[in-house]
Design a protein around this motif. Structure first.
Motif, PDB file in Angstrom:
ATOM      1  N   ARG A   5       3.561   3.905   1.323  1.00 15.26           N
ATOM      2  CA  ARG A   5       3.613   2.450   1.145  1.00 15.26           C
ATOM      3  C   ARG A   5       4.333   2.099  -0.147  1.00 15.26           C
ATOM      4  NH1 ARG A   5      -1.227  -2.026   1.410  1.00 15.26           N
ATOM      5  NH2 ARG A   5       0.062  -3.723   0.637  1.00 15.26           N
ATOM      6  N   GLU A   6       3.998   2.782  -1.234  1.00 14.70           N
ATOM      7  CA  GLU A   6       4.627   2.491  -2.532  1.00 14.70           C
ATOM      8  C   GLU A   6       6.123   2.782  -2.493  1.00 14.70           C
ATOM      9  OE1 GLU A   6       1.814   4.435  -2.172  1.00 14.70           O
ATOM     10  OE2 GLU A   6       0.425   2.844  -2.774  1.00 14.70           O
ATOM     11  N   ARG A   8       8.179   2.814   0.164  1.00 14.23           N
ATOM     12  CA  ARG A   8       8.921   1.866   1.006  1.00 14.23           C
ATOM     13  C   ARG A   8       9.004   0.495   0.357  1.00 14.23           C
ATOM     14  NH1 ARG A   8       4.241   1.344   5.554  1.00 14.23           N
ATOM     15  NH2 ARG A   8       3.231  -0.494   4.663  1.00 14.23           N
ATOM     16  N   GLU A   9       7.926   0.060  -0.322  1.00  9.34           N
ATOM     17  CA  GLU A   9       7.974  -1.234  -0.987  1.00  9.34           C
ATOM     18  C   GLU A   9       8.929  -1.215  -2.172  1.00  9.34           C
ATOM     19  OE1 GLU A   9       4.015  -2.642  -1.827  1.00  9.34           O
ATOM     20  OE2 GLU A   9       3.630  -3.077   0.284  1.00  9.34           O
ATOM     21  N   GLN A  10       8.946  -0.128  -2.922  1.00 12.10           N
ATOM     22  CA  GLN A  10       9.883  -0.023  -4.045  1.00 12.10           C
ATOM     23  C   GLN A  10      11.327   0.009  -3.554  1.00 12.10           C
ATOM     24  OE1 GLN A  10       9.349  -0.365  -7.351  1.00 12.10           O
ATOM     25  NE2 GLN A  10      11.576  -0.371  -7.401  1.00 12.10           N
ATOM     26  N   TYR A  40      12.665  -9.383  -2.715  1.00 14.57           N
ATOM     27  CA  TYR A  40      11.338  -8.861  -2.388  1.00 14.57           C
ATOM     28  C   TYR A  40      10.733  -8.232  -3.638  1.00 14.57           C
ATOM     29  CZ  TYR A  40       7.654  -5.890  -0.518  1.00 14.57           C
ATOM     30  OH  TYR A  40       6.453  -5.286  -0.293  1.00 14.57           O
ATOM     31  N   PRO A  42       7.272  -5.799  -4.551  1.00 13.39           N
ATOM     32  CA  PRO A  42       6.234  -5.031  -3.871  1.00 13.39           C
ATOM     33  C   PRO A  42       4.934  -5.820  -3.722  1.00 13.39           C
ATOM     34  CG  PRO A  42       7.408  -3.613  -5.371  1.00 13.39           C
ATOM     35  CD  PRO A  42       7.911  -5.017  -5.621  1.00 13.39           C
ATOM     36  N   GLY A  43       4.405  -5.763  -2.493  1.00 18.93           N
ATOM     37  CA  GLY A  43       3.163  -6.460  -2.191  1.00 18.93           C
ATOM     38  C   GLY A  43       3.332  -7.911  -1.800  1.00 18.93           C
ATOM     39  N   VAL A  82      11.588  -3.718   8.024  1.00 17.87           N
ATOM     40  CA  VAL A  82      10.388  -4.544   7.898  1.00 17.87           C
ATOM     41  C   VAL A  82      10.541  -5.746   8.824  1.00 17.87           C
ATOM     42  CG1 VAL A  82      11.268  -5.786   5.878  1.00 17.87           C
ATOM     43  CG2 VAL A  82       8.806  -5.691   6.287  1.00 17.87           C
ATOM     44  N   TRP A 134       6.281  -2.040   9.424  1.00 16.01           N
ATOM     45  CA  TRP A 134       7.225  -1.257   8.633  1.00 16.01           C
ATOM     46  C   TRP A 134       7.598   0.019   9.389  1.00 16.01           C
ATOM     47  CZ3 TRP A 134       8.398  -2.523   3.370  1.00 16.01           C
ATOM     48  CH2 TRP A 134       7.657  -3.571   2.830  1.00 16.01           C
TER      49      TRP A 134
END
Length: 142
Positions: A5-6, A8-10, A40, A42-43, A82, A134
Protein backbone atom coordinates in the motif's frame (compact mmCIF):
# COMPACT_ATOMS: atom_id res chain seq x y z
CA UNK A 1 5.21 -8.50 -7.70
CA UNK A 2 2.37 -6.40 -6.30
CA UNK A 3 3.39 -3.23 -4.49
CA UNK A 4 2.59 -2.64 -0.85
CA UNK A 5 0.00 0.00 0.00
CA UNK A 6 2.76 2.46 0.93
CA UNK A 7 4.72 1.75 -2.27
CA UNK A 8 1.74 2.16 -4.57
CA UNK A 9 0.58 5.36 -2.85
CA UNK A 10 4.07 6.85 -2.97
CA UNK A 11 4.42 5.90 -6.64
CA UNK A 12 1.06 7.51 -7.48
CA UNK A 13 2.15 10.64 -5.58
CA UNK A 14 5.07 11.11 -8.00
CA UNK A 15 4.43 13.42 -10.99
CA UNK A 16 3.80 10.85 -13.71
CA UNK A 17 1.59 11.64 -16.67
CA UNK A 18 -1.43 9.39 -16.20
CA UNK A 19 -3.62 7.64 -18.72
CA UNK A 20 -7.21 8.47 -17.76
CA UNK A 21 -9.87 5.99 -18.88
CA UNK A 22 -13.62 6.44 -18.59
CA UNK A 23 -16.52 4.49 -20.10
CA UNK A 24 -17.69 5.98 -23.39
CA UNK A 25 -21.28 4.98 -22.69
CA UNK A 26 -21.71 4.02 -26.33
CA UNK A 27 -22.30 0.51 -27.67
CA UNK A 28 -19.48 -0.63 -29.89
CA UNK A 29 -17.13 2.06 -28.62
CA UNK A 30 -14.19 1.50 -26.27
CA UNK A 31 -13.55 3.63 -23.18
CA UNK A 32 -12.02 7.05 -23.72
CA UNK A 33 -8.31 6.94 -22.74
CA UNK A 34 -6.26 10.13 -22.72
CA UNK A 35 -3.08 11.41 -21.04
CA UNK A 36 -3.61 13.82 -18.15
CA UNK A 37 -1.82 15.58 -15.30
CA UNK A 38 -3.09 14.74 -11.84
CA UNK A 39 -2.35 15.40 -8.17
CA UNK A 40 -2.33 12.90 -5.31
CA UNK A 41 -1.06 12.76 -1.74
CA UNK A 42 -0.78 9.35 -0.02
CA UNK A 43 -3.99 8.47 1.78
CA UNK A 44 -5.98 11.16 -0.02
CA UNK A 45 -8.06 11.64 -3.13
CA UNK A 46 -6.89 12.11 -6.73
CA UNK A 47 -7.51 15.44 -8.48
CA UNK A 48 -7.49 16.24 -12.18
CA UNK A 49 -8.17 19.45 -14.11
CA UNK A 50 -10.02 19.39 -17.39
CA UNK A 51 -12.18 21.59 -19.55
CA UNK A 52 -15.67 22.03 -18.13
CA UNK A 53 -17.26 21.03 -21.46
CA UNK A 54 -14.60 18.49 -22.52
CA UNK A 55 -15.61 14.99 -23.58
CA UNK A 56 -13.78 13.50 -20.60
CA UNK A 57 -15.63 15.78 -18.15
CA UNK A 58 -18.96 14.84 -19.71
CA UNK A 59 -18.14 11.12 -19.67
CA UNK A 60 -16.90 11.23 -16.06
CA UNK A 61 -20.12 12.98 -15.08
CA UNK A 62 -22.20 10.33 -16.87
CA UNK A 63 -20.20 7.31 -15.64
CA UNK A 64 -19.60 8.66 -12.15
CA UNK A 65 -16.12 7.10 -12.01
CA UNK A 66 -12.84 6.77 -13.89
CA UNK A 67 -9.45 5.07 -13.83
CA UNK A 68 -5.91 6.45 -13.85
CA UNK A 69 -2.88 4.39 -14.87
CA UNK A 70 0.68 5.57 -14.25
CA UNK A 71 3.83 3.69 -15.16
CA UNK A 72 7.57 3.89 -15.62
CA UNK A 73 10.17 1.82 -17.43
CA UNK A 74 13.35 2.61 -15.46
CA UNK A 75 14.97 1.38 -13.25
CA UNK A 76 12.29 -1.34 -13.37
CA UNK A 77 8.91 -1.59 -15.03
CA UNK A 78 6.40 -0.44 -12.43
CA UNK A 79 2.78 0.61 -12.67
CA UNK A 80 -0.17 1.63 -10.52
CA UNK A 81 -3.78 1.70 -11.65
CA UNK A 82 -6.38 3.31 -9.42
CA UNK A 83 -10.13 3.43 -9.98
CA UNK A 84 -12.92 5.05 -8.08
CA UNK A 85 -15.92 7.32 -8.00
CA UNK A 86 -15.82 10.98 -8.91
CA UNK A 87 -16.83 12.47 -5.56
CA UNK A 88 -16.64 16.18 -6.41
CA UNK A 89 -16.49 18.51 -9.40
CA UNK A 90 -15.97 22.23 -8.91
CA UNK A 91 -14.79 25.20 -10.97
CA UNK A 92 -10.99 25.41 -11.15
CA UNK A 93 -9.22 28.48 -9.83
CA UNK A 94 -6.05 30.02 -11.14
CA UNK A 95 -4.36 28.69 -7.96
CA UNK A 96 -5.46 25.15 -8.91
CA UNK A 97 -3.88 25.59 -12.33
CA UNK A 98 -0.68 27.00 -10.81
CA UNK A 99 -0.37 24.09 -8.36
CA UNK A 100 -0.93 21.45 -11.05
CA UNK A 101 1.45 23.17 -13.48
CA UNK A 102 4.17 23.47 -10.82
CA UNK A 103 3.95 19.71 -10.29
CA UNK A 104 4.91 19.03 -13.91
CA UNK A 105 6.81 22.01 -15.32
CA UNK A 106 10.17 23.58 -14.47
CA UNK A 107 9.66 26.54 -12.11
CA UNK A 108 10.70 29.10 -14.75
CA UNK A 109 7.94 27.91 -17.15
CA UNK A 110 4.99 27.78 -14.74
CA UNK A 111 3.92 31.45 -14.89
CA UNK A 112 4.00 31.61 -18.68
CA UNK A 113 2.10 28.36 -19.06
CA UNK A 114 -0.52 29.39 -16.49
CA UNK A 115 -1.03 32.77 -18.20
CA UNK A 116 -1.49 31.07 -21.57
CA UNK A 117 -3.72 28.25 -20.28
CA UNK A 118 -5.90 30.56 -18.19
CA UNK A 119 -6.45 32.77 -21.24
CA UNK A 120 -6.85 30.12 -23.98
CA UNK A 121 -7.96 26.76 -22.54
CA UNK A 122 -11.44 27.83 -21.51
CA UNK A 123 -13.25 27.20 -18.27
CA UNK A 124 -11.71 24.35 -16.28
CA UNK A 125 -13.05 22.12 -13.53
CA UNK A 126 -11.34 20.12 -10.79
CA UNK A 127 -12.63 16.55 -10.61
CA UNK A 128 -11.86 14.61 -7.42
CA UNK A 129 -11.76 10.82 -7.42
CA UNK A 130 -11.78 8.70 -4.26
CA UNK A 131 -9.45 5.71 -4.83
CA UNK A 132 -11.40 2.49 -4.42
CA UNK A 133 -9.61 -0.23 -6.38
CA UNK A 134 -5.87 -0.55 -6.94
CA UNK A 135 -3.77 -2.76 -9.22
CA UNK A 136 0.00 -2.44 -9.06
CA UNK A 137 3.20 -4.25 -9.83
CA UNK A 138 6.94 -3.89 -10.06
CA UNK A 139 8.07 -6.36 -12.70
CA UNK A 140 11.71 -5.99 -11.64
CA UNK A 141 11.00 -7.64 -8.29
CA UNK A 142 10.35 -11.12 -9.71
Amino acid sequence: MALTREEREQFLAEPHVAALSVASGEDGRAPLSVPIWYAYQPGGDVRILTGRTSRKAELISAAGRFTLLVDRLEPTIRYVSVEGPAVDTRPATRADLEQMSARYLPAEKVAGYVDFAWEHHGEQVVVTMRPERWVSSDLGQV
